[in-house]
Design a protein around this motif. Structure first.
Motif, mmCIF file in Angstrom:
data_model
loop_
_atom_site.group_PDB
_atom_site.id
_atom_site.type_symbol
_atom_site.label_atom_id
_atom_site.label_comp_id
_atom_site.label_asym_id
_atom_site.label_seq_id
_atom_site.Cartn_x
_atom_site.Cartn_y
_atom_site.Cartn_z
ATOM 1 N N ARG A 162 -9.206 -0.136 -10.174
ATOM 2 C CA ARG A 162 -9.341 -1.371 -10.481
ATOM 3 C C ARG A 162 -9.242 -2.214 -9.325
ATOM 4 O O ARG A 162 -10.179 -2.947 -8.894
ATOM 5 C CB ARG A 162 -8.326 -1.863 -11.382
ATOM 6 N N THR A 168 1.483 10.990 -16.811
ATOM 7 C CA THR A 168 1.018 9.719 -17.547
ATOM 8 C C THR A 168 1.052 8.543 -16.356
ATOM 9 O O THR A 168 0.359 7.616 -16.443
ATOM 10 C CB THR A 168 1.715 9.364 -18.679
ATOM 11 N N HIS A 169 2.182 8.782 -15.615
ATOM 12 C CA HIS A 169 2.416 7.740 -14.613
ATOM 13 C C HIS A 169 1.242 7.796 -13.277
ATOM 14 O O HIS A 169 0.649 6.984 -13.065
ATOM 15 C CB HIS A 169 3.779 7.648 -13.954
ATOM 16 N N ARG A 170 0.772 9.098 -13.161
ATOM 17 C CA ARG A 170 -0.174 9.275 -12.241
ATOM 18 C C ARG A 170 -1.678 8.661 -12.840
ATOM 19 O O ARG A 170 -2.068 7.843 -12.081
ATOM 20 C CB ARG A 170 -0.318 10.588 -12.231
ATOM 21 N N SER A 171 -1.667 8.751 -13.998
ATOM 22 C CA SER A 171 -2.957 8.181 -14.693
ATOM 23 C C SER A 171 -2.961 6.673 -14.398
ATOM 24 O O SER A 171 -4.107 6.217 -14.401
ATOM 25 C CB SER A 171 -3.030 8.768 -16.062
ATOM 26 N N ASP A 172 -1.931 6.016 -14.746
ATOM 27 C CA ASP A 172 -1.836 4.733 -14.760
ATOM 28 C C ASP A 172 -1.841 4.251 -13.073
ATOM 29 O O ASP A 172 -2.684 3.446 -13.095
ATOM 30 C CB ASP A 172 -0.169 4.191 -15.147
ATOM 31 N N LEU A 173 -1.556 4.864 -12.001
ATOM 32 C CA LEU A 173 -1.708 4.817 -10.720
ATOM 33 C C LEU A 173 -3.128 4.887 -10.317
ATOM 34 O O LEU A 173 -3.691 3.891 -9.783
ATOM 35 C CB LEU A 173 -0.794 5.427 -10.019
ATOM 36 N N ALA A 201 -5.648 4.536 -12.544
ATOM 37 C CA ALA A 201 -6.453 3.444 -13.074
ATOM 38 C C ALA A 201 -6.248 1.932 -12.326
ATOM 39 O O ALA A 201 -7.175 1.310 -11.973
ATOM 40 C CB ALA A 201 -6.051 3.515 -14.420
ATOM 41 N N ASP A 202 -4.963 1.977 -11.842
ATOM 42 C CA ASP A 202 -4.681 0.873 -10.737
ATOM 43 C C ASP A 202 -5.756 0.908 -9.528
ATOM 44 O O ASP A 202 -6.086 -0.053 -9.242
ATOM 45 C CB ASP A 202 -3.319 0.712 -10.569
ATOM 46 N N ARG A 203 -5.452 1.998 -8.907
ATOM 47 C CA ARG A 203 -6.364 2.206 -7.833
ATOM 48 C C ARG A 203 -7.936 1.957 -8.198
ATOM 49 O O ARG A 203 -8.563 1.312 -7.156
ATOM 50 C CB ARG A 203 -6.328 3.674 -7.443
ATOM 51 N N ARG A 259 -7.280 14.792 -24.242
ATOM 52 C CA ARG A 259 -6.590 15.344 -22.780
ATOM 53 C C ARG A 259 -6.730 16.765 -22.608
ATOM 54 O O ARG A 259 -6.941 17.398 -21.440
ATOM 55 C CB ARG A 259 -5.298 14.994 -22.954
#
Length: 413
Positions: free
Chosen positions: A150, A139-144, A146-148, A332
């Motif tokens: 953006r 989940t943390h990887r998916s957030d990172l 998404a940040d990348r 997922r």
């Protein structure tokens, strides 16, 4: 209440600070409701109170994430059965009850009564520490990621306001050297002043691969524009900052991928999962998180259905044989099988052969990939059942049956 009931259904509308609990009896009548703080002592007090009302209690929640983690852990420690009622189902069922009000108490009642009426909801299993770690990491990887995405989109937008030619010169999503270039030089004028030789040395000193090629490409773009656009200096500072952010995110993702791989390989069937073409440690970890307890799938069809790879009928009157994609499935899990199928067709082998066969039958790319994904579900389920690695030559039926009998069903969670 003084009379102990034979059975109750408790619906819980979960949130970060408080949960609203409503208990209904066999007729759908609400016999108990309370707002309970998301605190261990309060939750245990509410649990004791509800368990004292009936011989059997069935629980239903609408959230299985972090807001309800403490609640689910306490229910599991007391041996209680919990099912997950999706929010979409709650919203649709709410229209079948009188009134238009929207309150936590009403939602909890709808959850409880829906769980009473239906028996097909997915049981909630409390994850093991191993799967919980993988869930947090993925989940943390998916957030990172998404940040990348953006930051990269913002980078492209700002850089276009400086030099469209320089923005189009590189694929900044996959070119580390181009990002390093932007941390030092962002405008056509600055690139022209630096020159080919000096820019090549500057890039080489920062570990850029093929610095002369990167420098030549950047200078070609710089010579294509000599006018200075409004706000260029400010945009150049922002571009340098955005490029630095992407580089930092790339480094964090690299470290996180290593953590996920290390955690995934501690799973007893990691080698089996990874032996499937197209599945590496990242998708393997995603599979373990999305699938949950693998023993919950008695056959490959159940696993395929959970992934939304089994079409459902949509017939009416004389119109029969109509199939459409299901709406209730794990997005997922479907993503894992779809991406792994798409990766597996890159190289020659049975996956690519089957994909090309479907294309030859007239299927477009996406339907052909989905058909391949469905076929791969059967293979992966059989591998996990027999606890054996994927091989290009499948074992004979007798050998597979013998192996299955000797090891037993080994769908380890």
């Amino acid at each position: 209440m003084t009379t102990r009931l034979p059975r109750l259904w408790v619906g819980i509308d979960a949130s970060k600070a408080h949960h609203w609990w409503v208990a209904v009896d066999g007729t759908g009548t609400a016999v108990w409701n309370k707002k309970i703080r998301n605190d261990e002592a309060d939750l245990l007090a509410g649990l004791d109170e509800v368990l004292g009302l009936a011989d059997r209690v069935d629980w239903a929640v609408d959230i299985t994430g972090t807001p309800s983690a403490l609640l689910l852990a306490l229910l599991a420690s007391h041996g209680q059965r919990v099912v997950y009622v999706p929010g979409r189902t709650v919203n649709r069922m709410a229209g079948a009850y009188r009134g238009e009000a929207k309150t936590d108490a009403r939602d909890a009642y709808v959850i409880a009564d829906t769980a009473r009426l239906r028996r097909d909801f997915t049981p909630v299993e409390v994850r093991t520490d191993q799967v919980a770690d993988l869930a947090l990491l993925t989940t943390h990887r998916s957030d990172l990621i998404a940040d990348r995405v953006r930051v990269l989109n913002r980078l492209h937008d700002v850089l276009t306001g400086i030099s469209p030619a320089l923005e189009a010169a590189f694929d900044y999503a996959d070119h580390k050297g181009a990002l390093i270039l932007l941390t030092g030089y962002q405008t056509p004028a600055a690139l022209r002043r630096c020159g080919q030789a000096r820019l090549t040395r500057w890039l080489a000193a920062r570990g850029v691969r093929h610095p002369e090629t990167v420098a030549a490409t950047a200078l070609t773009a710089a010579h294509a524009q000599h006018i200075q656009l409004p706000g260029q200096d400010t945009a150049a500072d922002i571009t340098a900052d955005l490029a630095s952010q992407v580089l930092v995110l790339d480094e964090r993702l690299k470290q996180l991928n290593g953590q996920i791989s290390e955690a995934f390989h501690t799973h007893p069937q990691a080698a089996v999962i990874e032996s499937m073409p197209g599945i590496g440690p990242i998708l393997g970890a995603e599979f373990l998180v999305a699938a949950g307890d693998l023993a919950a799938y008695p056959d490959a069809g159940h696993l395929a259905s959970a992934a939304g790879l089994v079409p459902v009928a949509k017939d009416s009157g004389r119109r029969t044989g109509n199939l459409h994609r299901p709406k209730r499935y794990s997005r997922r899990l479907r993503r894992v099988f779809y991406l792994s199928a798409q990766t597996s067709i890159i190289r020659d082998g049975p996956n690519r052969t089957y994909y090309l066969k479907k294309r030859a039958e007239g299927h477009k790319h996406i339907p052909a990939i989905i058909a391949l994904a469905r076929r791969r579900v059967d293979v992966l389920w059989a591998l996990l059942r027999d606890n054996r690695l994927f091989t290009l030559v499948p074992p004979t039926a007798s050998a597979a049956a013998a192996g299955h009998r000797s090891r037993g069903s080994n769908l380890t969670p």
